[in-house]
Design an enzyme around this catalytic site. Structure first.
Site, PDB file in Angstrom:
ATOM      1  N   GLU A 116     -38.406 -12.103  -7.201  1.00  0.00           N
ATOM      2  CA  GLU A 116     -37.362 -11.118  -7.511  1.00  0.00           C
ATOM      3  C   GLU A 116     -36.121 -11.333  -6.653  1.00  0.00           C
ATOM      4  O   GLU A 116     -35.050 -10.834  -6.966  1.00  0.00           O
ATOM      5  CB  GLU A 116     -37.912  -9.699  -7.278  1.00  0.00           C
ATOM      6  CG  GLU A 116     -38.851  -9.260  -8.375  1.00  0.00           C
ATOM      7  CD  GLU A 116     -39.465  -7.898  -8.128  1.00  0.00           C
ATOM      8  OE1 GLU A 116     -39.216  -7.294  -7.057  1.00  0.00           O
ATOM      9  OE2 GLU A 116     -40.215  -7.444  -9.009  1.00  0.00           O
ATOM     10  N   VAL A 127     -40.517 -11.256  -0.271  1.00  0.00           N
ATOM     11  CA  VAL A 127     -41.333 -11.192   0.953  1.00  0.00           C
ATOM     12  C   VAL A 127     -40.388 -11.127   2.140  1.00  0.00           C
ATOM     13  O   VAL A 127     -39.398 -11.860   2.204  1.00  0.00           O
ATOM     14  CB  VAL A 127     -42.233 -12.439   1.077  1.00  0.00           C
ATOM     15  CG1 VAL A 127     -43.102 -12.358   2.314  1.00  0.00           C
ATOM     16  CG2 VAL A 127     -43.100 -12.560  -0.151  1.00  0.00           C
ATOM     17  N   GLY A 164     -40.173 -27.164  -3.920  1.00  0.00           N
ATOM     18  CA  GLY A 164     -40.814 -27.662  -2.700  1.00  0.00           C
ATOM     19  C   GLY A 164     -40.237 -27.056  -1.434  1.00  0.00           C
ATOM     20  O   GLY A 164     -39.547 -26.048  -1.463  1.00  0.00           O
ATOM     21  N   LEU A 180     -41.966 -25.552   0.913  1.00  0.00           N
ATOM     22  CA  LEU A 180     -42.528 -24.221   0.692  1.00  0.00           C
ATOM     23  C   LEU A 180     -42.560 -23.383   1.963  1.00  0.00           C
ATOM     24  O   LEU A 180     -42.742 -23.895   3.064  1.00  0.00           O
ATOM     25  CB  LEU A 180     -43.954 -24.370   0.137  1.00  0.00           C
ATOM     26  CG  LEU A 180     -44.073 -25.237  -1.122  1.00  0.00           C
ATOM     27  CD1 LEU A 180     -45.532 -25.367  -1.534  1.00  0.00           C
ATOM     28  CD2 LEU A 180     -43.237 -24.678  -2.261  1.00  0.00           C
ATOM     29  N   HIS A 181     -42.375 -22.074   1.790  1.00  0.00           N
ATOM     30  CA  HIS A 181     -42.520 -21.122   2.903  1.00  0.00           C
ATOM     31  C   HIS A 181     -43.335 -19.925   2.410  1.00  0.00           C
ATOM     32  O   HIS A 181     -43.809 -19.931   1.253  1.00  0.00           O
ATOM     33  CB  HIS A 181     -41.147 -20.701   3.459  1.00  0.00           C
ATOM     34  CG  HIS A 181     -40.205 -20.161   2.424  1.00  0.00           C
ATOM     35  ND1 HIS A 181     -40.403 -18.972   1.767  1.00  0.00           N
ATOM     36  CD2 HIS A 181     -39.056 -20.677   1.909  1.00  0.00           C
ATOM     37  CE1 HIS A 181     -39.408 -18.764   0.921  1.00  0.00           C
ATOM     38  NE2 HIS A 181     -38.584 -19.789   0.978  1.00  0.00           N
ATOM     39  N   MET A 215     -37.387 -13.489   3.384  1.00  0.00           N
ATOM     40  CA  MET A 215     -37.699 -14.880   3.752  1.00  0.00           C
ATOM     41  C   MET A 215     -36.872 -15.860   2.936  1.00  0.00           C
ATOM     42  O   MET A 215     -36.672 -15.661   1.736  1.00  0.00           O
ATOM     43  CB  MET A 215     -39.173 -15.152   3.538  1.00  0.00           C
ATOM     44  CG  MET A 215     -39.985 -14.510   4.616  1.00  0.00           C
ATOM     45  SD  MET A 215     -41.616 -15.216   4.659  1.00  0.00           S
ATOM     46  CE  MET A 215     -42.313 -14.192   5.927  1.00  0.00           C
ATOM     47  N   HIS A 226     -42.744 -18.563  -1.106  1.00  0.00           N
ATOM     48  CA  HIS A 226     -43.376 -19.301  -2.217  1.00  0.00           C
ATOM     49  C   HIS A 226     -44.870 -18.993  -2.283  1.00  0.00           C
ATOM     50  O   HIS A 226     -45.440 -18.856  -3.368  1.00  0.00           O
ATOM     51  CB  HIS A 226     -43.231 -20.823  -2.016  1.00  0.00           C
ATOM     52  CG  HIS A 226     -41.828 -21.321  -2.052  1.00  0.00           C
ATOM     53  ND1 HIS A 226     -41.152 -21.710  -0.927  1.00  0.00           N
ATOM     54  CD2 HIS A 226     -40.978 -21.495  -3.089  1.00  0.00           C
ATOM     55  CE1 HIS A 226     -39.951 -22.117  -1.266  1.00  0.00           C
ATOM     56  NE2 HIS A 226     -39.807 -21.996  -2.555  1.00  0.00           N
TER      57      HIS A 226
END
Ligand code: PAF
EC number: 6.3.2.1
Length: 280
Positions: free
Chosen positions: A148, A176, A31, A33-34, A184, A37
């Site tokens: 990753e 990302v 949870g 989330l950004h 991130m 995710h």
């Protein structure tokens, strides 16, 4: 989007999704989330007909109960993001559902879990493999997607799935980054403006090592990372591992195959991690 809190409800929801030979990709999360995710969710959408996301802050992978208590949660925001992303089912169990009274079964990769990050966080990867096995048994996805960025976790899960003949495919999804290259992480919002700027040095050091990789030795990569991080006085390099990309075994001398570089860098009490796989 269907929200399931019990195992039976989750199984019924997934069964409905699969009724017409459709495939399911799962994204396990804790949870809060950004965008990182959400990129796993997008990868999952490309891999299967339907996406199931689990949200469960797993107590067995935390060392200190203070870390578990401090873990950020925002259920309403998470559900809103997943609904907008077209997720079919969200599985949100409570602790008693995942770890019923009297439970005593654990799953552990004996070598991979106890090296590198596993040495400084004893029991962490055992907690991850135990909960991920339980989640896979509940949802029974065809594919599961992991970032990753948590490179050792990805290798641990791939090993577990292969060793236990689990009938699904594990897909790694690329890290990302913000436009300026910072990977991130939910920790980034805690960085001061100066540390946020200084944190660019993680990606810069990995890029320097990657640029030097052709014909390089492990010592050359090590030097590229250490020298680049040293240009940023606010950054303290707390971990640097250069290992064989699949086995995570120690390597030495000239690079002979895909090589994973994993770094952790502290800015005050905030620890950031990043990784890159380079080929000679
Ligand atoms: O990467 C995470 O968020 C967690 O380790 C996972 C895979 C959801 C297991 O709790």
């Amino acid at each position: 989007m269907r929200i399931c809190r019990s195992i039976s409800d989750c199984r019924a929801a997934v069964k409905e999704l699969c009724a017409t030979d459709k495939t399911v990709a799962m994204v396990p999360t804790m949870g809060f989330l950004h965008a990182g995710h959400m990129s796993l969710v997008h990868t999952a959408k490309a891999e299967a007909d339907h996406v199931v996301v689990s949200i469960f802050v797993n107590p067995t992978q935390f060392g200190e109960s203070a870390d578990l208590d401090a873990y950020p949660r925002d259920e309403a925001r998470d559900l809103d993001m997943l609904r907008k992303a077209g997720v079919a089912v969200v599985f949100m169990p409570d602790v008693e559902t995942m770890y019923p009274a009297g439970d005593e079964t654990i799953v552990e990769t004996t070598r991979l879990a106890n090296m590198l990050h596993g040495k400084v966080r004893p029991g962490h990867f055992r907690g991850v493999t135990t909960v991920v096995t339980r989640l896979f048994n509940i949802v029974q996805p065809d594919v599961a997607v992991f970032g990753e960025k948590d490179y050792q976790q990805l290798q641990v899960i791939k090993r577990m799935v292969a060793d236990l003949h689990m009938p699904l495919t594990i897909v790694g999804s690329p890290t990302v980054r913000d436009e300026d290259g910072l990977a991130m992480s939910s920790r980034n919002v805690r960085l001061s403006a100066e540390d946020r700027q200084a944190a660019l040095v993680l990606n810069q050091s990995l890029t320097a090592a990657e640029a030097a990789a052709t014909g390089a030795t492990v010592a050359d990569l090590h030097k590229a990372i250490v020298d680049t991080i040293a240009t940023e006085p606010r950054a303290i390099l707390t971990g640097l591992d250069i290992v064989a990309a699949e086995t995570l075994n120690d390597i030495d001398g000239p690079l002979t195959g895909p090589t994973a570089i994993m770094i952790s860098v502290a800015f005050g009490d905030i620890l950031l991690i990043d990784q890159r796989v380079v080929t000679p």
